[in-house]
Design an enzyme around this catalytic site. Structure first.
Site, PDB file in Angstrom:
ATOM      1  N   HIS A   1      15.608 -36.742  -6.398  1.00  0.00           N
ATOM      2  CA  HIS A   1      16.521 -35.897  -6.758  1.00  0.00           C
ATOM      3  C   HIS A   1      17.941 -36.582  -7.016  1.00  0.00           C
ATOM      4  CE1 HIS A   1      18.351 -31.810  -7.032  1.00  0.00           C
ATOM      5  NE2 HIS A   1      19.452 -32.557  -6.538  1.00  0.00           N
ATOM      6  N   CYS A   2      18.437 -36.580  -8.064  1.00  0.00           N
ATOM      7  CA  CYS A   2      19.684 -37.302  -8.374  1.00  0.00           C
ATOM      8  C   CYS A   2      20.987 -36.567  -8.179  1.00  0.00           C
ATOM      9  CB  CYS A   2      19.263 -37.883  -9.777  1.00  0.00           C
ATOM     10  SG  CYS A   2      21.007 -38.959 -10.340  1.00  0.00           S
ATOM     11  N   PRO A   3      21.894 -36.882  -7.460  1.00  0.00           N
ATOM     12  CA  PRO A   3      22.968 -36.311  -7.047  1.00  0.00           C
ATOM     13  C   PRO A   3      23.915 -36.189  -8.292  1.00  0.00           C
ATOM     14  CG  PRO A   3      23.168 -38.170  -5.936  1.00  0.00           C
ATOM     15  CD  PRO A   3      21.756 -38.072  -6.485  1.00  0.00           C
TER      16      PRO A   3
ATOM     17  N   LYS B   1      22.570 -33.928 -10.527  1.00  0.00           N
ATOM     18  CA  LYS B   1      22.424 -32.407  -9.638  1.00  0.00           C
ATOM     19  C   LYS B   1      20.906 -31.817  -9.982  1.00  0.00           C
ATOM     20  CE  LYS B   1      24.466 -28.275  -7.956  1.00  0.00           C
ATOM     21  NZ  LYS B   1      25.682 -27.388  -7.978  1.00  0.00           N
ATOM     22  N   ASN B   2      20.053 -32.606 -10.464  1.00  0.00           N
ATOM     23  CA  ASN B   2      18.760 -32.252 -10.728  1.00  0.00           C
ATOM     24  C   ASN B   2      17.705 -33.297 -10.366  1.00  0.00           C
ATOM     25  OD1 ASN B   2      16.854 -30.702 -12.177  1.00  0.00           O
ATOM     26  ND2 ASN B   2      17.607 -31.244 -14.113  1.00  0.00           N
TER      27      ASN B   2
END
Length: 423
Positions: free
Chosen positions: A114-116, A119-120
């Site tokens: 999950h890549c901050p 945000k996805n």
């Protein structure tokens, strides 16, 4: 990046921050080049066209990386088989390579992390857009770095000239600030691109890379702590080295991840992405394996320490699935009697195993000096200091112990309706 996604406030600011940083490096730099007194002067027409074309591709790719749905599994009412993996949060089967994301709150197909910054989740459906975003971000930064180097070199060449004949102080300050920010951003994104391309070539997600490192650490300790592993049903389990099964050749790996074997579409910013099959089988539900292991479906490999620790708890909380299924057919009075018998059996087991549960764990006592082989699975970190939860995985749903399959699902399975793998 580890742990950044655990702060919702920071995650909410991440996408706007990326957009502001991109806009600053993209357009403030062009304003600086075209309006200041820095040599060699404004960008040429060709340089302007190429740079802004890269920026357009960057914006398109980033928009898709942020907005494209990371995928979801839709199960028909006839689904009854879980093939051994069950998500306790979704209350549904968990197909291979899927993980439950604690941010997206669902199982994500081929979850990478999950890549901050987007945000996805980076997943089967969003990986192509994420890779294109990193590629065009780095390409744009390389072009900007070249323009900055030209102007810094011109300053160095004119270092013996009188200061009043050179660029103004605001221009020099803006050039220095832009150069520092560009260098720091280029360094960070180059590392991200290199790690992403490495996983792309090997058909290995970040989570799977973490699992590979953990398995290698377990193999290095092999034969010492888990020769007598016991499964949730009391069966004996044998620990063995498992090869990563999804590496099927570098071109096939790349084509699978991008959803097409057409190389021209791999870096086209408006190209599509793989989609999960709606039939309950095929793309996103099953994955081709290279056949290096003695049978299919051996990944992820067993974690001996987690099984050993869980085995102690099974003695107190082991579910007897056969007994539960039998009890569904009993009368109310018979159910009360069966419940009381289970209470007595649980009491005897609890007294017999309480001493074992109170023993200090071998790992927690610091038996191994290697900090990466920590006190438990949740304490284990790889060489980069990453834990499984740092990739956004909800660890409560990734247990290798007894699966919390509801009794209703067990009843449906026993009736033998239809397996999702045959749907």
């Amino acid at each position: 990046m580890a742990g950044l996604g655990d702060a919702p406030f920071i995650e909410n600011l991440a996408v706007p921050a990326v957009c502001l940083l991109t806009a600053f490096l993209s357009y403030f730099s062009q304003l600086l080049f075209n309006q200041s007194t820095l040599d060699p002067g404004p960008l040429s027409h060709g340089e302007t066209v190429v740079f802004n074309a890269l920026l357009l591709c960057l914006w398109c790719s980033y928009f898709k990386a942020v907005t494209v749905d990371p995928g979801r599994y839709v199960f028909e009412d006839a689904v009854i088989e879980a093939d051994g993996r069950w998500c306790k949060k979704c209350q549904a089967p968990k197909p291979p390579r899927a993980h439950h994301c604690k941010r997206c709150n669902r199982c994500i197909p081929k979850m990478d992390h999950h890549c901050p910054w987007t945000k996805n989740c980076v997943s089967m459906t969003t990986f192509p857009h994420f890779l294109r975003f990193l590629f065009y971000a780095n390409a744009s930064l390389w072009a900007l770095s070249y323009f900055l180097w030209q102007r810094c070199y011109a300053l160095w060449e004119s270092r013996y000239m009188p200061a009043h004949l050179g660029p103004t102080l605001p221009a020099l300050g803006s050039l220095a600030m832009t150069t520092i920010i560009c260098a720091a951003t280029s360094f960070a994104l180059a590392i991200m691109l290199a790690s992403t391309v490495h996983g792309w070539l090997l058909n290995r997600t970040m989570i799977e890379g973490w699992e590979v490192h953990r398995h290698e650490a377990n193999v290095g300790r092999g034969g010492r702590d888990w020769w007598d592993m016991t499964g949730p049903g009391g069966e004996k389990l044998q620990f063995e080295k498992v090869e990563f099964p999804y590496d099927i050749g570098f071109f096939a790996n790349m084509a699978q991840a991008m959803g097409t074997s057409n190389v021209l579409l791999w870096f086209f910013p408006l190209a599509g992405n793989p989609r999960i099959s709606k039939t309950g089988s095929g793309v996103g539900w099953a994955w081709e394996e290279n056949g290096f292991n003695r049978k299919l479906g051996m990944w992820p490999p067993l974690d001996p320490e987690k099984l050993r620790r869980a085995a102690r708890e099974w003695g107190l909380s082991r579910r007897n699935f056969e007994a539960e299924l039998r009890d569904e057919e009993l009368s109310p009075q018979e159910l009360i009697g069966a419940f009381r018998r289970r209470q007595q059996e649980d009491f005897r087991r609890r007294n017999g195993l309480m001493a074992e549960l109170e023993e200090a764990d071998d790992y927690a006592s610091g038996g191994d000096s290697d900090s990466r082989e920590g006190s438990s699975l949740r304490d284990w970190v790889d060489a980069d200091g990453q834990r499984l939860r740092d990739y956004g995985v909800d660890e409560d749903t990734d247990d290798q112990g007894e699966e919390d399959v509801p009794i209703a699902e067990l009843l449906r399975r026993r009736k033998g309706v239809v397996s999702y793998s045959d749907a």
